[in-house]
Design an enzyme around this catalytic site. Structure first.
Site, short mmCIF file in Angstrom:
data_model
loop_
_atom_site.label_atom_id
_atom_site.label_comp_id
_atom_site.label_asym_id
_atom_site.label_seq_id
_atom_site.Cartn_x
_atom_site.Cartn_y
_atom_site.Cartn_z
CE1 TYR A 252 17.84 -12.80 -3.70
CE2 TYR A 252 18.98 -14.69 -2.62
CZ TYR A 252 17.58 -13.93 -3.56
OH TYR A 252 17.86 -14.67 -5.05
CG PHE B 50 14.09 -12.87 6.41
CD1 PHE B 50 14.31 -13.93 5.50
CD2 PHE B 50 13.34 -11.60 6.12
CE1 PHE B 50 13.18 -14.21 5.43
CE2 PHE B 50 11.29 -12.16 5.82
CZ PHE B 50 12.15 -12.94 5.29
CB SER C 271 18.94 -23.50 6.32
OG SER C 271 20.04 -24.32 4.90
CE1 TYR D 188 22.92 -19.51 7.23
CE2 TYR D 188 23.43 -21.25 6.16
CZ TYR D 188 23.08 -20.82 6.98
OH TYR D 188 22.10 -21.15 5.91
CE LYS E 146 19.92 -19.98 9.23
NZ LYS E 146 19.35 -18.90 9.81
CG ASN F 133 20.59 -23.91 -2.49
OD1 ASN F 133 20.27 -25.02 -2.09
ND2 ASN F 133 21.93 -23.98 -3.34
CG ASN G 152 30.73 -16.61 0.04
OD1 ASN G 152 31.69 -16.79 -0.49
ND2 ASN G 152 30.28 -16.04 1.43
CG LEU H 37 25.70 -21.99 -9.07
CD1 LEU H 37 27.11 -22.00 -9.32
CD2 LEU H 37 25.10 -23.34 -9.00
CG ASP I 62 29.71 -27.48 -1.61
OD1 ASP I 62 29.37 -26.91 -1.11
OD2 ASP I 62 30.64 -26.85 -2.76
C1 UD1 Z 1 25.03 -22.86 1.07
C2 UD1 Z 1 24.99 -22.59 2.35
C3 UD1 Z 1 24.09 -23.02 3.24
C4 UD1 Z 1 23.08 -21.62 3.15
C5 UD1 Z 1 23.32 -21.31 1.38
C6 UD1 Z 1 23.16 -19.83 1.52
C7 UD1 Z 1 26.56 -25.05 2.35
C8 UD1 Z 1 27.16 -26.89 2.61
N1 UD1 Z 1 25.49 -24.36 2.52
O1 UD1 Z 1 24.60 -23.46 0.21
O2 UD1 Z 1 23.32 -23.61 3.87
O3 UD1 Z 1 22.14 -21.47 3.07
O4 UD1 Z 1 24.68 -21.80 1.24
O5 UD1 Z 1 24.26 -18.74 1.93
O6 UD1 Z 1 27.41 -24.04 1.87
N2 UD1 Z 1 28.90 -23.83 -7.08
C9 UD1 Z 1 30.00 -23.90 -7.93
N3 UD1 Z 1 31.10 -22.58 -7.96
C10 UD1 Z 1 31.01 -20.99 -7.31
C11 UD1 Z 1 29.90 -21.55 -5.93
C12 UD1 Z 1 28.83 -22.46 -6.29
O7 UD1 Z 1 30.91 -25.14 -9.00
O8 UD1 Z 1 31.42 -20.43 -7.54
C13 UD1 Z 1 28.53 -25.29 -6.22
C14 UD1 Z 1 28.64 -25.38 -4.65
O9 UD1 Z 1 29.99 -26.39 -5.51
C15 UD1 Z 1 27.44 -26.02 -4.75
C16 UD1 Z 1 26.63 -25.30 -5.40
O10 UD1 Z 1 27.55 -24.62 -6.57
O11 UD1 Z 1 27.31 -27.31 -5.21
C17 UD1 Z 1 25.16 -24.14 -4.64
O12 UD1 Z 1 26.19 -23.17 -4.09
P1 UD1 Z 1 26.15 -22.09 -3.40
O13 UD1 Z 1 25.22 -21.71 -4.04
O14 UD1 Z 1 27.25 -21.43 -2.31
O15 UD1 Z 1 24.88 -23.23 -2.06
P2 UD1 Z 1 25.32 -24.51 -1.48
O16 UD1 Z 1 26.31 -24.28 -1.10
O17 UD1 Z 1 24.08 -25.30 -1.84
#
Ligand code: UD1
Length: 344
Positions: free
Chosen positions: A16, A86, A130, A155, A159, A185, A204, A206, A304
Site C-alpha cells: 500500500y 516497507f 509508526s 507488531y 517497530k 494513520n 482491520n 477503519l 486501542d
Molecule cells: C493500527 C495500529 C498501528 C498500525 C496501524 C496500521 C493499534 C493500536 N494500532 O492503528 O500501530 O500502524 O493500525 O495497520 O492497533 N475502528 C473502528 N471500527 C473498525 C476499525 C477501526 O471503530 O472497524 C476505529 C479504531 O477503534 C480506532 C480507529 O478506528 O479508534 C483507527 O483504527 P485503525 O484504522 O485500525 O488504526 P489504528 O488502530 O489507529
C-alpha cells in the site's frame, strides 16, 4: 546536476504505502527496483504504477528475510544508493497470535538490509516506523521528543526494536545514514485510482472497512467504543493521505543522499497535525462520496489508544514537507479506489 538517475531499492514496493512511494520516486526522477514477496499484494500493482508514471519499475519477487536473495539482487542491480524499507508485517492482532512470524519477518529483513548496505556502498535507508512507538501519549499533539512507551503488541515492539537496531548500527560507526519515519494513520489512494489499499479478507483498519461497507460488501461498520474521553466519545487519530506520506519518503531520501550536513540518524513524525474522531471521519467520507455508511456503536477494541495526533513541525521545517491533501479529497480518492476494485 547530472541526469544519471539514482537507483533506489524499495522493499515491499507493491504494498500500500510502498506502491504510492514508488510512483512519487519515479515522478521525481529516481530509478526504482522493487522487491516484494507478494504476501500481501499483487503483481497487478506494477501495472498501476506503470499506468500512472509511464515507467515499469524493475521487480524482484523474493523475500527479504533471505540474505542470499538480497545479495543476488544487489549483484544484479549494481549502484543502488538508497533503500526504503516497507517490507514488514503490520497487523496488530495477528502479531499477538504469531509473534515469531512478526519478529522474524520484520527484524531479519532489516538486519539483512543493514548488513548488505556497507558491502554494496548503499548510503541511506528510510525506515517505516509508526506512531505506535509513543503508546498512549501524555499530551497531544505529540512530537519526536516524547517518550517511547512499552509496546502493547509484538507488531509495535518490532517497530521499536528496528529503530534501536538502526540506532545501534549507526552508533557503532557504520558508514550509513538513516531516517526513521513515524507514520500516523495513512489512508486514501492515488487520485488516478490505479493503486490503493488492498486489504486481505476482512479489513482491520477503519477506512477500508468504511469503503467496503459503503460498497455493500460489509453489512455495517462497528465503531469501537463511544465512551472515550473525547468530544464525541470516539477515538481520535491523525489521518494522513497516502500520497502526502509517499512524498515525504522522496524528500527524506533526497536529504540522505544529497545533503552531506544532515545527521546520520534522524526521526520525523509524519502526520497532518489535526486529530479527527472516528465519527468525524465517517462524516467526511459520507460528504465526499454522497454515500451513507451504516454503522453501530460496539465495544471498545482491546489495545486501542484513545487519542493521538502529530506535531509535524520538525518534518515541516527540516524536511520542508507538509501534508496538503484535504480530508474530503482523501476520502473521495478512497471511494474511487473502492469502486474501481469492486468493478475488477
Ligand atoms: C493500527 C495500529 C498501528 C498500525 C496501524 C496500521 C493499534 C493500536 N494500532 O492503528 O500501530 O500502524 O493500525 O495497520 O492497533 N475502528 C473502528 N471500527 C473498525 C476499525 C477501526 O471503530 O472497524 C476505529 C479504531 O477503534 C480506532 C480507529 O478506528 O479508534 C483507527 O483504527 P485503525 O484504522 O485500525 O488504526 P489504528 O488502530 O489507529
Amino acid at each position: 546536476m547530472n541526469d544519471m538517475k539514482e537507483k533506489i531499492l524499495v522493499t515491499g514496493g507493491t504494498g500500500y504505502i510502498g506502491s504510492h512511494t514508488v510512483v512519487e520516486l519515479q515522478n521525481a526522477g529516481y530509478e526504482v527496483v522493487i522487491i516484494d514477496n507478494l504476501s500481501n499484494s499483487s503483481r497487478k500493482v506494477l501495472d498501476g504504477i506503470k499506468n500512472i508514471t509511464g515507467i515499469m519499475p524493475a521487480f524482484v519477487e523474493g523475500d527479504c528475510t533471505d540474505l542470499k536473495t538480497l545479495s543476488t539482487l544487489f549483484e544484479n542491480h549494481k549502484g543502488i544508493k538508497g533503500i526504503i524499507n516497507f517490507a514488514a508485517s503490520k497487523a496488530v492482532g495477528e502479531s499477538v497470535e504469531k509473534p515469531l512470524l512478526y519478529y522474524r519477518n520484520n527484524l531479519v529483513t532489516l538486519i539483512n538490509l543493514l548488513e548488505l548496505m556497507p558491502q554494496y556502498d548503499v548510503k541511506g535507508i528510510v525506515f517505516s516506523s509508526s506512531c505506535t512507538v509513543y503508546g498512549e501519549p501524555d499530551v497531544n499533539p505529540i512530537d519526536e521528543t516524547a517518550p517511547i512507551k512499552v509496546a502493547t503488541s509484538p507488531y509495535g515492539n518490532t517497530k521499536q526494536i528496528c529503530e534501536e537496531i538502526i540506532t545501534d548500527f549507526i552508533a557503532s560507526g557504520a558508514n550509513i545514514k538513516s531516517i526513521l519515519l513515524r507514520y500516523f494513520n495513512p489512508i486514501g489512494a492515488h487520485p488516478s485510482a490505479e493503486i490503493g489499499e488492498l486489504p486481505n479478507g476482512i479489513p482491520n483498519n477503519l477506512v477500508p472497512y468504511i469503503t467496503q461497507t459503503a460498497a455493500g460488501i460489509r453489512k455495517e461498520l462497528t465503531v469501537f467504543g463511544n465512551d472515550y474521553n473525547t468530544p464525541d466519545g470516539t477515538c481520535i487519530r491523525d489521518f494522513i493521505d497516502v500520497v502526502d506520506l509517499a512524498r515525504a519518503h522522496v524528500v527524506a531520501m533526497k536529504r540522505m543522499l544529497d545533503n552531506s550536513d544532515s545527521d546520520a540518524l534522524e526521526v520525523f513524525n509524519l502526520g497532518t497535525g489535526n486529530g479527527l474522531s472516528v465519527l468525524q471521519l465517517i462524516e467526511a467520507f459520507e460528504k465526499a462520496s454522497g454515500v451513507k455508511v451504516p454503522y453501530r456503536i460496539g465495544e471498545r477494541r482491546a489495545g486501542d489508544i484513545e487519542q493521538i495526533w502529530a506535531n509535524p513541525k520538525k518534518a515541516n521545517e527540516i524536511l520542508g514537507w507538509k501534508a496538503v491533501v484535504p480530508i474530503e479529497e482523501t476520502m473521495s480518492n478512497a471511494w474511487k479506489w473502492q469502486c474501481r476494485c469492486a468493478g475488477n
